[in-house]
Design a protein around this motif. Sequence first.
Motif: not given
Ligand code: GLU
Length: 313
Positions: A28-30, A64-67, A167-169, A191-193, A243-245
Amino acid sequence: MVDAQHYAAVVKASHDASASVQGGVNASYIPYLASVPANLTGLTLVLSDGQVFSEGDSDYRFAIESISKVATLALALEQHGPAEVRKKIGADPTGMPFNSVTALELHDDRPQSPLVNAGAMATVSLIQADNAEDRWARILGMQSRLVGHPVELSDEVNHSEQSTNFHNRAIAWLLYSAGTLYSDPMETCDVYTRQCSTLISCKDLAVFGATLASGGINPLNSERVLQSTNVPHILAEMSMEGLYDTSGDWAYTVGLPGKSGVGGGVMAVMPGRGAIAGFSPPLDPIGNSVRGQQMVAAVARALGWNLYRVSED
Ligand code: GLU
């Protein structure tokens, strides 16, 4: 010799077993991601010989997000080679959430992995290009070649992310101040976003994975997308942080390099054999799709796909 009917039955059974599983919540943060119907559930298996088996909402296009980080890593490896990517970014898990600032603080502002947000932005900043638009075009081109057709940016997702990505900025500026970001911070973050805001289907995601499984050749159109020598480095990064942590739990229970995104996609790669992709928006607290993980793991188990398993047949 496993026949097509068996693969189709495995995909159907794995999909059906998870399709009504409850649990997890959409990211939900996006804001866009919170609005995607939570009941969507798709599963696709693509074999290295190009056979495709799909069930459920496998044509639904999701963010697609993190992928996307895997595609940009692939491009960086093609441009700079493995030694430079390892030196500038790293190949170790952070053991922390994907957008952790603490992880940077603990590691001298070195991002450690191209698959966390800091490392992903550093990877974007490494892409050789004439300017930010050219950098974006090259990244989008790599996503498109990996899935085998033009991938499109969603203006709706992009707007939703660009208006909430503070946060990303901040991470981009932190990297820049430490000398570990290699282009303009706000252009890099932009570009990342955008790279996170493209739409792909579950089938696309499985083709993407199967391209890695085939040593860099897209199995549907036979295009060589990546040098085969770069693929093991991509899969190693996915094993460490895909798969993150809970990447370690995934390695322990499934045994395949994987990557997930907060849009609900998950893929896993069996080198030489193919790839499995699942899609379902509700996420566990770590950020991995609940049903996506279950379905992908079920297919891998049924097919005996596990990198660490010694085959006895
Ligand atoms: N756009 C998302 C972010 O930067 C991707 C995060 C993700 O899928 O892990 O927070």
